[in-house]
Motif scaffolding. Structure first.
Motif, PDB file in Angstrom:
ATOM      1  N   PRO A  25       0.800  -1.226   0.000  1.00  0.00           N
ATOM      2  CA  PRO A  25       0.000   0.000   0.000  1.00  0.00           C
ATOM      3  C   PRO A  25       0.831   1.275   0.000  1.00  0.00           C
ATOM      4  CG  PRO A  25       0.004  -0.996   2.182  1.00  0.00           C
ATOM      5  CD  PRO A  25       0.706  -1.959   1.274  1.00  0.00           C
ATOM      6  N   SER A 202       2.719   3.567 -10.608  1.00  0.00           N
ATOM      7  CA  SER A 202       1.587   4.082  -9.835  1.00  0.00           C
ATOM      8  C   SER A 202       1.652   5.603  -9.734  1.00  0.00           C
ATOM      9  CB  SER A 202       1.578   3.466  -8.435  1.00  0.00           C
ATOM     10  OG  SER A 202       1.713   2.066  -8.510  1.00  0.00           O
ATOM     11  N   ARG A 208      -5.256   3.802 -11.627  1.00  0.00           N
ATOM     12  CA  ARG A 208      -4.929   2.370 -11.691  1.00  0.00           C
ATOM     13  C   ARG A 208      -5.018   1.810 -13.106  1.00  0.00           C
ATOM     14  NH1 ARG A 208      -7.601   2.581  -7.363  1.00  0.00           N
ATOM     15  NH2 ARG A 208      -9.754   3.229  -7.582  1.00  0.00           N
ATOM     16  N   THR A 230      -0.256  -1.317  -3.997  1.00  0.00           N
ATOM     17  CA  THR A 230      -1.260  -2.382  -3.951  1.00  0.00           C
ATOM     18  C   THR A 230      -1.960  -2.357  -2.591  1.00  0.00           C
ATOM     19  OG1 THR A 230       0.257  -3.675  -5.326  1.00  0.00           O
ATOM     20  CG2 THR A 230      -1.559  -4.874  -4.312  1.00  0.00           C
ATOM     21  N   HIS A 231      -3.271  -2.318  -2.627  1.00  0.00           N
ATOM     22  CA  HIS A 231      -4.067  -2.120  -1.401  1.00  0.00           C
ATOM     23  C   HIS A 231      -5.238  -3.097  -1.438  1.00  0.00           C
ATOM     24  CE1 HIS A 231      -6.741  -0.041   1.432  1.00  0.00           C
ATOM     25  NE2 HIS A 231      -5.752   0.768   1.755  1.00  0.00           N
ATOM     26  N   PRO A 234      -8.523  -0.508  -2.598  1.00  0.00           N
ATOM     27  CA  PRO A 234      -7.926   0.750  -3.065  1.00  0.00           C
ATOM     28  C   PRO A 234      -8.834   1.957  -2.942  1.00  0.00           C
ATOM     29  CG  PRO A 234      -7.486  -0.993  -4.639  1.00  0.00           C
ATOM     30  CD  PRO A 234      -8.406  -1.580  -3.600  1.00  0.00           C
ATOM     31  N   ALA A 237      -8.575   3.689   0.267  1.00  0.00           N
ATOM     32  CA  ALA A 237      -7.224   3.990   0.765  1.00  0.00           C
ATOM     33  C   ALA A 237      -7.160   5.407   1.323  1.00  0.00           C
ATOM     34  CB  ALA A 237      -6.209   3.824  -0.363  1.00  0.00           C
ATOM     35  N   GLN A 244      -4.018   2.914  -6.714  1.00  0.00           N
ATOM     36  CA  GLN A 244      -3.633   1.611  -6.161  1.00  0.00           C
ATOM     37  C   GLN A 244      -4.467   0.504  -6.803  1.00  0.00           C
ATOM     38  OE1 GLN A 244      -2.100   1.570  -2.144  1.00  0.00           O
ATOM     39  NE2 GLN A 244      -3.180   3.469  -1.742  1.00  0.00           N
ATOM     40  N   THR A 246      -5.670  -3.802  -6.551  1.00  0.00           N
ATOM     41  CA  THR A 246      -5.843  -4.865  -5.558  1.00  0.00           C
ATOM     42  C   THR A 246      -4.749  -5.917  -5.749  1.00  0.00           C
ATOM     43  OG1 THR A 246      -7.202  -6.163  -7.057  1.00  0.00           O
ATOM     44  CG2 THR A 246      -8.373  -4.616  -5.604  1.00  0.00           C
TER      45      THR A 246
END
Ligand code: PEP
Ligand code: MN
Length: 264
Positions: A25, A202, A208, A230-231, A234, A237, A244, A246
């Motif tokens: 993240p 990013s 994204r 990567t979250h 996202p 976030a 971000q 997934t």
């Protein structure tokens, strides 16, 4: 200055059959978010788990990171998943805490690369350690500023080095959040062929939907690796929500990205 083969031994020693992937993240938000995202990346091609602990927000009033508390969460990530750890540092006290919590890779953010004082302070705090240090390009498109930070670290005996192209600020309206200057990255690679070169699609794209194509461009240009935010969720976030992806999307991207072969 000479950057020797040994300066990339930290990367070569991983003996990867694919580009290096640093993912995780933008910010460490909660212990659950950090651990859940990491668990979804366990056993994939991701080598380093990134999470921002201290966040350099452009304007005050936004989430600025939870600070040292997140280093404990990252330590648990390493214990639970075996992923190596990466975070941004911007001063000597960040470095000291990262050493205490055994963070494996430290990167210098775009806002810090521009400052010789900050870079020197980080180099001094890291003296005598074997930590990997990656230098993001400065916010403005000035190769000598970027080179200056790298050379300053090298001259201070920081030998496990690399760089990250994260694009450059502009006042113009563009498709990108930060415009890539591919030629500058190539010039840097030509000057220092042993310096591992990563791309951060990013922060270049800011959306994204742009991450895959920017990553593919970087791999087509022979970049050594990617740092991809990567979250687990996202859209929720606390920073950089639009860019971000997934873990599921990241895993699919890693399968679909093509690596240029000598024969291509
Ligand atoms: C980040 O990686 O989350 C970050 C703040 O990056 P940059 O220094 O490229 O803006
Ligand atoms: Mn970010």
């Amino acid at each position: 200055m000479e950057i020797k083969k040994e300066n990339r031994s930290w990367l070569d020693a991983l003996a990867l059959s694919h580009p290096l992937v640093i993912a995780g993240p933008c910010s460490a938000e909660t212990e659950e978010q950090v651990l859940d995202t990491a668990h979804q990346l366990k056993g994939t091609d991701v080598t380093y788990y990134r999470a921002g602990v201290w966040k350099p927000r452009t304007r005050p009033g936004n989430f600025e990171g939870v600070g040292a508390l997140a280093l404990k969460w990252l330590q648990r990530v390493k214990e639970d998943t075996g992923l190596k750890l990466a975070t941004e540092v911007a001063n000597a006290s960040h470095v000291k805490l990262c050493l205490q919590y055994d963070i494996d890779l430290l990167w210098i953010g775009a806002r810090s690369t521009v400052s010789p004082f900050i870079v020197q302070e980080i180099a001094d705090a890291l003296k005598g350690t074997e930590k990997v240090v990656l230098v993001k390009n400065p916010v403005n498109p000035d190769l000598s500023l970027w080179l200056g930070a790298i050379e300053r670290l090298h001259a201070s005996d920081i030998k496990n080095l690399g760089v990250i192209h994260r694009g450059f600020s502009t006042y113009e309206k563009t498709l990108y959040r930060n415009i890539p200057e591919w030629q500058m990255a190539i010039d840097l690679k030509n000057k220092y062929p042993n310096l591992p070169l990563m791309c951060d699609p990013s922060h270049i794209g800011g959306k994204r939907g742009m991450v895959f194509d920017i990553s593919q461009t970087a791999l087509d240009l022979n970049f050594d690796g990617l740092m991809i935010e990567t979250h687990r969720d996202p859209e929720k976030a606390w920073s950089d929500a639009t860019q971000q992806v997934t873990p599921t999307t990241l895993i699919k991207m890693m399968e679909d990205l093509r690596v240029r072969k000598e024969s291509d």
